[in-house]
Design an enzyme around this catalytic site. Structure first.
Site, PDB file in Angstrom:
ATOM      1  N   GLU A 123       0.840  -1.198   0.000  1.00 16.50           N
ATOM      2  CA  GLU A 123       0.000   0.000   0.000  1.00 16.50           C
ATOM      3  C   GLU A 123       0.876   1.250   0.000  1.00 16.50           C
ATOM      4  O   GLU A 123       0.680   2.188   0.767  1.00 16.50           O
ATOM      5  CB  GLU A 123      -0.978   0.001   1.181  1.00 16.50           C
ATOM      6  CG  GLU A 123      -2.153   0.947   0.990  1.00 16.50           C
ATOM      7  CD  GLU A 123      -3.124   0.937   2.160  1.00 16.50           C
ATOM      8  OE1 GLU A 123      -4.253   0.472   1.979  1.00 16.50           O
ATOM      9  OE2 GLU A 123      -2.736   1.400   3.260  1.00 16.50           O
ATOM     10  N   GLU A 137      -0.255   9.427  10.150  1.00 17.16           N
ATOM     11  CA  GLU A 137      -0.175   8.502   9.018  1.00 17.16           C
ATOM     12  C   GLU A 137       0.526   9.110   7.800  1.00 17.16           C
ATOM     13  O   GLU A 137       1.368   8.465   7.168  1.00 17.16           O
ATOM     14  CB  GLU A 137      -1.575   8.015   8.639  1.00 17.16           C
ATOM     15  CG  GLU A 137      -2.221   7.113   9.656  1.00 17.16           C
ATOM     16  CD  GLU A 137      -2.961   7.874  10.752  1.00 17.16           C
ATOM     17  OE1 GLU A 137      -3.558   7.215  11.620  1.00 17.16           O
ATOM     18  OE2 GLU A 137      -2.936   9.132  10.736  1.00 17.16           O
ATOM     19  N   HIS A 209     -12.048   6.979  14.568  1.00 16.75           N
ATOM     20  CA  HIS A 209     -10.855   6.591  15.330  1.00 16.75           C
ATOM     21  C   HIS A 209      -9.633   7.457  15.040  1.00 16.75           C
ATOM     22  O   HIS A 209      -8.633   7.357  15.734  1.00 16.75           O
ATOM     23  CB  HIS A 209     -10.486   5.129  15.022  1.00 16.75           C
ATOM     24  CG  HIS A 209      -9.860   4.945  13.668  1.00 16.75           C
ATOM     25  ND1 HIS A 209     -10.608   4.897  12.511  1.00 16.75           N
ATOM     26  CD2 HIS A 209      -8.572   4.825  13.278  1.00 16.75           C
ATOM     27  CE1 HIS A 209      -9.809   4.731  11.483  1.00 16.75           C
ATOM     28  NE2 HIS A 209      -8.566   4.696  11.917  1.00 16.75           N
ATOM     29  N   HIS A 242     -14.188   2.035  18.927  1.00 17.44           N
ATOM     30  CA  HIS A 242     -12.753   1.766  18.876  1.00 17.44           C
ATOM     31  C   HIS A 242     -12.224   1.525  20.286  1.00 17.44           C
ATOM     32  O   HIS A 242     -12.642   2.198  21.235  1.00 17.44           O
ATOM     33  CB  HIS A 242     -12.030   2.948  18.224  1.00 17.44           C
ATOM     34  CG  HIS A 242     -10.642   2.639  17.779  1.00 17.44           C
ATOM     35  ND1 HIS A 242      -9.549   2.765  18.615  1.00 17.44           N
ATOM     36  CD2 HIS A 242     -10.155   2.191  16.604  1.00 17.44           C
ATOM     37  CE1 HIS A 242      -8.459   2.412  17.959  1.00 17.44           C
ATOM     38  NE2 HIS A 242      -8.796   2.072  16.734  1.00 17.44           N
TER      39      HIS A 242
END
Length: 386
Positions: A123, A137, A209, A242
């Site tokens: 990915e 991220e 989340h 979550h």
């Protein structure tokens, strides 16, 4: 010439539930490759969740040292890096595999660099227009790219991002997204029952989340879906909460006790996909759901400022909306009134691939390691002849 001393060892590292789901087909394919020895490591970032998720997928971890206790984000990455480095060295790994953009993925990349080992990034190439959103991220995936030897890009857009950043074309392979492999297999199986559904005519699924939505962002999203339920008396909502206490406690404070809201523990993948398929609308900050939704025929309202999956937006399967109560309510109400998007087939025209990504990744890894195996074979022969 004596036989090859050993097949190259591939250490696949997972630390979160999404990594498990997206590495499942890669592990199945690697274990079917006769020229490599794959080893699966539970990094310990979310130890129990990883064990549970892989167990439900019928995959056993080869290495599971237990939960890693970490405080800050940087401390957690540092601890994971040291653990993965030590295990890779002790296990005599020849190549490491990381997936996505988690702390585990970044720590795996750093560990590979520490050891001078090649890294395969599953990915690869996802980007947003902002270098720190989503955080952390986006920062992690941009830092992983220069450290990887193999870049498995899920889409043409991701491939172009890597090329624009100076990655050599020969180091990139467009494979599709491995999430679609698991989704395709799951949709071929009988759908499980969903006893937790609230009594309602239509259903909304809510998942939240992202770190960028902590605090007031969660407050805003919850207030917006409560507005939606007040305006739509036939509507029910399911929210898999979550496990992060910073998320769960806030969601429960806002949404518990409502007669048409079911707050449930994180669901096993097959149950979760069945829930999404039953839904009339999905409200989420998840990335993976944006990949699955085109094949489910369910519109997705993405409560984020940007997305690294523009293909879903371009197809009309996903709608971006900022974290503003009135905007979320208005867009959700509009999508509930609009026709459902068509289900996309699993073929070459699918935005995230045809569901055979894991096989392509395993073949490329095996091919990449063949010269190394041959060099070991020659070395063993020279030693024997000396």
């Amino acid at each position: 010439m004596p036989p090859l001393s050993r097949a190259p060892r591939v250490l696949v590292v997972a630390g979160t539930r999404p990594e498990c789901l997206k590495l499942a087909s890669v592990m199945h394919a690697l274990r079917a490759e006769p020229t490599v020895v794959p080893r699966l490591l539970n990094s310990g970032q979310h130890h129990a969740m990883v064990e549970r998720t892989f167990a439900h997928l019928g995959i056993a971890c080869d290495l599971a040292p237990g939960q890693l206790v970490a405080g800050s984000l940087s401390h957690g990455v540092g601890g994971l890096r040291a653990r993965i480095r030590d295990i890779a060295r002790a296990d005599a790994a020849n190549l490491l595999v990381a997936q996505g953009d988690t702390s585990t993925a970044y720590a795996t990349a750093l560990a590979a660099r520490d050891l001078g080992l090649p890294l395969a990034h599953v990915e690869a190439g996802l980007r947003t227009a902002h270098p720190y959103r989503p955080f952390p991220e986006e920062m992690f995936r941009r830092r992983i790219a220069p450290l990887a030897a193999l870049h498995f890009a899920p889409t043409a857009t991701a491939e172009q991002h890597l090329l624009d950043e100076g990655i050599a074309p020969g180091d990139i392979e467009r494979t599709g997204n491995t999430a679609i492999d698991l989704l395709r297999r799951t949709l071929d199986e009988p759908a499980p029952t969903l006893p937790f559904l609230p009594e309602a005519g239509a259903l909304v699924t809510l998942t939240l989340h992202r770190r960028e939505n902590y605090g007031r962002g969660l407050d805003t999203a919850c207030a917006a879906v409560l507005d939606l339920l007040r305006a739509e008396p036939d509507l029910g909502l399911v929210c898999p909460v979550h496990p992060n206490p910073s998320v769960g406690a806030r969601i429960r404070r806002h949404l518990s006790g409502h007669p048409r809201i079911a707050l449930v523990e994180p669901l096993d993948y097959r149950v979760f996909i069945a829930l999404l398929g039953r839904s009339r609308l999905i409200v989420t900050d998840s990335g993976g759901i944006q990949e699955e939704a085109p094949h489910l025929g369910v519109p997705v309202l993405v409560v984020r400022e940007n997305t690294e999956r523009p293909e879903s937006v371009a197809l009309g399967c996903a709608t971006l909306v900022p974290l503003q109560r009135e905007r979320i309510f208005a867009e959700a109400h509009r999508l509930l009134q609009a026709p459902r998007p068509p289900r996309r087939p699993f073929d070459s025209s699918a935005p995230y691939g045809d569901g055979h990504s894991g096989e392509r990744i395993a073949r490329r890894i095996a091919t990449f390691l063949l010269p190394q195996a041959a060099n070991e074979d020659v070395g063993a022969a020279l030693t024997a002849d000396a």
